[in-house]
Motif scaffolding. Structure first.
Motif, short mmCIF file in Angstrom:
data_model
loop_
_atom_site.label_atom_id
_atom_site.label_comp_id
_atom_site.label_asym_id
_atom_site.label_seq_id
_atom_site.Cartn_x
_atom_site.Cartn_y
_atom_site.Cartn_z
N UNK A 110 0.88 -1.14 0.00
CA UNK A 110 0.12 -0.16 0.04
C UNK A 110 0.92 1.25 -0.07
N UNK A 111 0.62 2.11 -0.77
CA UNK A 111 1.62 3.24 -1.01
C UNK A 111 0.65 4.39 -1.64
N UNK A 112 1.23 5.51 -1.52
CA UNK A 112 0.59 6.88 -1.88
C UNK A 112 1.24 7.35 -3.28
N UNK A 113 0.57 7.48 -4.46
CA UNK A 113 1.43 7.76 -5.55
C UNK A 113 0.89 9.15 -5.97
N UNK B 33 -3.27 5.88 6.88
CA UNK B 33 -3.37 7.32 6.49
C UNK B 33 -3.32 8.09 7.55
N UNK B 34 -2.63 9.50 7.20
CA UNK B 34 -2.55 10.45 8.27
C UNK B 34 -3.91 10.86 8.46
N UNK C 221 -7.03 10.93 5.55
CA UNK C 221 -8.40 10.29 5.67
C UNK C 221 -9.34 11.25 5.71
N UNK C 222 -9.19 12.57 6.08
CA UNK C 222 -10.23 13.52 5.91
C UNK C 222 -10.45 13.78 4.50
N UNK C 223 -9.43 13.88 3.70
CA UNK C 223 -9.49 14.42 2.38
C UNK C 223 -10.16 13.17 1.52
N UNK C 224 -9.91 11.97 1.80
CA UNK C 224 -10.36 10.76 1.12
C UNK C 224 -12.05 10.76 1.64
#
Length: 77
Positions: free
Chosen positions: A5-8, A35-36, A40-43
């Motif tokens: 799992x990664x952030x692209x 997630x930070x 989380x809030x953004x998603x």
């Protein structure tokens, strides 16, 4: 499962968040703890807005989550 799992990002923009915002993907809450708080809030907000505006997959009356679709596909084999 052997996956990572990664952030692209592209040009500093979160590609996954863009997909969720456009209604082209789900926010997979099972991994939210990785997630930070800001991520989380953004998603969460992006998915809510896409659902509210019936964008992308949310235009379908009964969109099927990929993990449920895969489970069903395995049952059909």
């Amino acid at each position: 499962w052997g996956r990572r799992d990664c952030l692209v990002t592209v040009d500093g923009r979160d590609v996954g968040l863009g997909q969720v915002r456009a209604g082209r993907g789900w926010w997979y809450r099972q991994y939210a703890k990785e997630q930070t708080a800001k991520e989380r809030e953004g998603y969460e907000r992006a998915e809510f807005d896409a659902k509210t505006h019936r964008q992308g997959l949310w235009a379908d009356k009964n969109p099927i989550e990929p993990w449920n679709w895969r489970r069903g596909a395995k049952l059909d084999e």
